[in-house]
Design a protein around this motif. Structure first.
Motif, PDB file in Angstrom:
ATOM      1  N   MET A 166       0.841  -1.195   0.000  1.00 56.93           N
ATOM      2  CA  MET A 166       0.000   0.000   0.000  1.00 56.93           C
ATOM      3  C   MET A 166       0.875   1.244   0.000  1.00 56.93           C
ATOM      4  SD  MET A 166      -3.363  -0.294   2.336  1.00 56.93           S
ATOM      5  CE  MET A 166      -2.366  -0.350   3.809  1.00 56.93           C
ATOM      6  N   GLU A 167       0.547   2.162  -0.871  1.00 60.40           N
ATOM      7  CA  GLU A 167       1.292   3.426  -0.928  1.00 60.40           C
ATOM      8  C   GLU A 167       0.581   4.491  -0.094  1.00 60.40           C
ATOM      9  OE1 GLU A 167       4.289   3.894  -2.319  1.00 60.40           O
ATOM     10  OE2 GLU A 167       4.192   1.717  -2.499  1.00 60.40           O
ATOM     11  N   THR A 168       1.352   5.442   0.388  1.00 62.46           N
ATOM     12  CA  THR A 168       0.729   6.483   1.210  1.00 62.46           C
ATOM     13  C   THR A 168      -0.287   7.280   0.394  1.00 62.46           C
ATOM     14  OG1 THR A 168       2.419   8.108   0.711  1.00 62.46           O
ATOM     15  CG2 THR A 168       2.784   6.696   2.615  1.00 62.46           C
ATOM     16  N   ARG A 169      -0.039   7.409  -0.913  1.00 60.11           N
ATOM     17  CA  ARG A 169      -1.000   8.115  -1.748  1.00 60.11           C
ATOM     18  C   ARG A 169      -2.389   7.480  -1.628  1.00 60.11           C
ATOM     19  NH1 ARG A 169      -2.671   6.777  -6.459  1.00 60.11           N
ATOM     20  NH2 ARG A 169      -1.029   5.234  -6.542  1.00 60.11           N
ATOM     21  N   GLU A 170      -2.436   6.150  -1.718  1.00 60.59           N
ATOM     22  CA  GLU A 170      -3.723   5.468  -1.605  1.00 60.59           C
ATOM     23  C   GLU A 170      -4.354   5.728  -0.248  1.00 60.59           C
ATOM     24  OE1 GLU A 170      -3.482   1.468  -3.846  1.00 60.59           O
ATOM     25  OE2 GLU A 170      -1.659   1.554  -2.646  1.00 60.59           O
ATOM     26  N   LEU A 171      -3.538   5.703   0.794  1.00 56.27           N
ATOM     27  CA  LEU A 171      -4.088   5.935   2.131  1.00 56.27           C
ATOM     28  C   LEU A 171      -4.636   7.347   2.248  1.00 56.27           C
ATOM     29  CD1 LEU A 171      -1.472   4.157   4.425  1.00 56.27           C
ATOM     30  CD2 LEU A 171      -3.715   3.364   3.711  1.00 56.27           C
ATOM     31  N   ARG A 172      -3.895   8.311   1.703  1.00 52.97           N
ATOM     32  CA  ARG A 172      -4.377   9.696   1.753  1.00 52.97           C
ATOM     33  C   ARG A 172      -5.700   9.827   1.015  1.00 52.97           C
ATOM     34  NH1 ARG A 172       1.226  11.447   1.927  1.00 52.97           N
ATOM     35  NH2 ARG A 172       1.461  10.806  -0.226  1.00 52.97           N
ATOM     36  N   TYR A 173      -5.795   9.178  -0.124  1.00 52.35           N
ATOM     37  CA  TYR A 173      -7.039   9.234  -0.891  1.00 52.35           C
ATOM     38  C   TYR A 173      -8.173   8.640  -0.096  1.00 52.35           C
ATOM     39  CZ  TYR A 173      -4.532  10.535  -5.157  1.00 52.35           C
ATOM     40  OH  TYR A 173      -3.791  11.187  -6.102  1.00 52.35           O
ATOM     41  N   PHE A 174      -7.924   7.462   0.468  1.00 52.02           N
ATOM     42  CA  PHE A 174      -9.000   6.818   1.205  1.00 52.02           C
ATOM     43  C   PHE A 174      -9.430   7.666   2.401  1.00 52.02           C
ATOM     44  CE2 PHE A 174     -10.281   4.255   4.856  1.00 52.02           C
ATOM     45  CZ  PHE A 174     -11.480   3.786   4.355  1.00 52.02           C
ATOM     46  N   VAL A 175      -8.469   8.215   3.135  1.00 47.47           N
ATOM     47  CA  VAL A 175      -8.813   9.025   4.311  1.00 47.47           C
ATOM     48  C   VAL A 175      -9.653  10.225   3.896  1.00 47.47           C
ATOM     49  CG1 VAL A 175      -7.869  10.507   6.104  1.00 47.47           C
ATOM     50  CG2 VAL A 175      -6.865   8.268   5.695  1.00 47.47           C
ATOM     51  N   ALA A 176      -9.290  10.841   2.777  1.00 43.21           N
ATOM     52  CA  ALA A 176     -10.057  11.998   2.316  1.00 43.21           C
ATOM     53  C   ALA A 176     -11.506  11.607   2.039  1.00 43.21           C
ATOM     54  CB  ALA A 176      -9.417  12.584   1.063  1.00 43.21           C
ATOM     55  N   VAL A 177     -11.704  10.501   1.323  1.00 46.58           N
ATOM     56  CA  VAL A 177     -13.065  10.066   1.027  1.00 46.58           C
ATOM     57  C   VAL A 177     -13.790   9.674   2.309  1.00 46.58           C
ATOM     58  CG1 VAL A 177     -14.471   8.386  -0.197  1.00 46.58           C
ATOM     59  CG2 VAL A 177     -12.439   9.305  -1.274  1.00 46.58           C
ATOM     60  N   ALA A 178     -13.089   8.978   3.204  1.00 47.85           N
ATOM     61  CA  ALA A 178     -13.732   8.517   4.435  1.00 47.85           C
ATOM     62  C   ALA A 178     -14.149   9.698   5.302  1.00 47.85           C
ATOM     63  CB  ALA A 178     -12.782   7.604   5.210  1.00 47.85           C
ATOM     64  N   GLN A 179     -13.391  10.779   5.242  1.00 43.63           N
ATOM     65  CA  GLN A 179     -13.759  11.955   6.039  1.00 43.63           C
ATOM     66  C   GLN A 179     -14.907  12.717   5.397  1.00 43.63           C
ATOM     67  OE1 GLN A 179     -10.080  14.071   6.461  1.00 43.63           O
ATOM     68  NE2 GLN A 179      -9.684  13.195   8.484  1.00 43.63           N
ATOM     69  N   GLU A 180     -14.811  12.931   4.094  1.00 39.75           N
ATOM     70  CA  GLU A 180     -15.842  13.722   3.416  1.00 39.75           C
ATOM     71  C   GLU A 180     -17.111  12.917   3.174  1.00 39.75           C
ATOM     72  OE1 GLU A 180     -15.664  16.863   2.575  1.00 39.75           O
ATOM     73  OE2 GLU A 180     -13.557  17.309   2.959  1.00 39.75           O
ATOM     74  N   LEU A 181     -16.950  11.611   3.038  1.00 41.17           N
ATOM     75  CA  LEU A 181     -18.061  10.736   2.633  1.00 41.17           C
ATOM     76  C   LEU A 181     -18.701  11.264   1.336  1.00 41.17           C
ATOM     77  CD1 LEU A 181     -19.643   9.799   6.080  1.00 41.17           C
ATOM     78  CD2 LEU A 181     -18.131   8.458   4.619  1.00 41.17           C
TER      79      LEU A 181
END
Lengths: 279, 279
Positions: free
Chosen positions: B1-16
């Motif tokens: 897993m790359e940090t880019r993917e994690l950042r993307y997921f966190v952004a979506v998970a926060q904004e929904l």
DNA sequence: CGGGCCGATACCTCTCGGGTATCGATCGGC
DNA sequence: GCCGATCGATACCCGAGAGGTATCGGCCCG
């Protein structure tokens, strides 16, 4: 920074050799050189001093090596824990225990936990001495039993479960085995009986004797008359026939603790810890 | 897993919300959708339930959100600490302190540290209530003073520095200010004097009163007669003219601790901690 | 029932990660 | 002191994949 870059840097920092590091990573050497150089450019700092005959870490490189290991463990933990949370077949907990240690406590804990109304299935993961913290940090386990002051508790949340004295475990027929009590000085440099080595909190191993991974190996070597050990009282219950156990008056007390990763919000972990504290 | 993917997921998970998340990340929505879908494929688990009108987290998604935040903080910490280790101009330490708290202890500590032979320069970073752990974990600070049981110590290495009682700080002329001593129940639901809210260990803020970031804001609001607070004894020394301080008999004792990130191998941190323990 | 919102899909582009070939420097051996 | 071996850096090329635009298809609301 991407985890790929961190993995590359850690490989080079460990091998101190671009060619071998590239081989370990499964890529060619030139892309590795470029990737590390680009990382240095982005950080604005030299991480390695290269002299075409040798590679060494700069102080900043030392810092990054330690930090990168922690960060990579966290990423691995994220991946593993998410996978386990998603796979429906095993919603349980993984409890890491030093192979051969705290057997009695472990049995009581598992029994008590199974008797709870909301009991979640628990897998026991047996690991080598000093590896519990690592498996906790990289997500292979959710909870662990460890022993202060031997194991590294840095960065883990902890509850104490109990304290006990230590005994010397000696080969059958050894002269020290006949005494009613020993002090540490008695065991210092016994001829023909070197102290064993195992991974300590600092990660390094020290001492002159045989290298050992867990308690089972250790007891086997003692049975063969090749070494001795100072271990918590509770191992008495599992000593093979013939080994001698003698209390060591001035050995530090050992505290068994239950630990879990700091941001664990898991109710299952909390339940197991509560059960453990009631024992 | 790359940090880019994690950042993307966190952004979506926060904004929904994929559109808003993409905007925050500075990319278009389709690549974001694809990246998250690919992450789910690689993990073999659904992280989000999407219904073209709403996005929600699955249990596995909740786990990944918590783990990814921790992992990203660790990566950020690696980057920041390496940068600081590399930039030669400031080889010092950053000490994080709640703005306005422990002023006396802090002054003594800085004096004592400066008097040490191997004194490293120390920058003081003033942060909002409850933010010390965060800045420690993401590398903006190397050491912090925090207060048990208010601050979240999870995942930090800690040494205790001292314990004190708590006092109620009240607006000038308030009737409760004339009493020699109070109990917590006296302060519960005082008419016209709501309790303030600040970030607690769980990250949420609770209570009906005004929202507050640090002690300075808090004291100002008390001066205006808008709220009150129960604070450690040591704030007496910095109370503005007119505020009343009354001991609270049954308030929990507050322990001031010095904390640092768990894998800190820094000698400078160790030195500062040693100095603090001698006070 | 139609318009608007939102995530997924199709398709294109171009960056950048990775490979091969080669250079230049350093050290050891004769 | 020269030659060859070793090792990291550089030059150059290719393909995967990250990111963009256009568009589709489902869903809620008026």
């Amino acid at each position: 920074m991407e985890t790929r870059e961190l993995r590359y840097f850690v490989a080079v920092a460990q091998e101190l050799h671009f060619g071998r590091a590239a081989q370990r990573l499964g890529i060619a050497q030139p892309p590795l050189s470029r990737a590390v150089a680009q990382l240095e450019r982005r950080l604005g700092t030299a991480l390695l001093t290269r002299s075409s005959r040798s590679v060494a870490l700069t102080p900043a490189g030392e810092v990054l090596l330690a930090e990168a290991r922690a960060a990579l463990a966290a990423v691995e933990a994220a991946e593993r824990r998410t996978r386990r949370a998603g796979s429906t077949d095993r919603p349980g907990l993984v409890l890491a225990v030093k192979a051969g240690a705290s057997a009695e406590l472990l049995a009581k804990l598992l029994d008590a936990h199974a008797a709870e109304p909301d009991a979640v299935p628990v897998d026991v993961l047996l690991v080598g001495i000093g590896e519990q913290g690592q498996v906790l940090r990289d997500g292979r386990a959710d909870v662990a039993l460890l022993h202060r002051p031997f194991d590294d508790l840095a960065g883990l949340d902890v509850e104490e479960l109990g304290t006990e004295g230590q005994i010397a475990v000696l080969p059958a027929g050894h002269e020290l085995g006949t005494r009613p009590e020993l002090v540490l000085a008695d065991l210092d440099g016994v001829p023909g009986l070197p102290a064993p080595r195992w991974p300590g909190p600092s990660g390094v191993t020290s001492g002159p004797g045989p290298q050992v991974r867990d308690h089972a190996q250790l007891l086997q070597l003692i049975g063969l008359g090749r070494t001795f050990a100072v271990l918590p009282d509770s191992v008495r219950g599992q000593l093979p026939e013939g080994l001698r156990a003698v209390p060591v008056a001035d050995a530090p007390a050992v505290t068994t603790v239950i630990a879990w990763p700091p941001h664990s919000r898991s109710l299952a972990v909390a339940g197991l810890v509560r059960t453990a504290l009631r024992l």
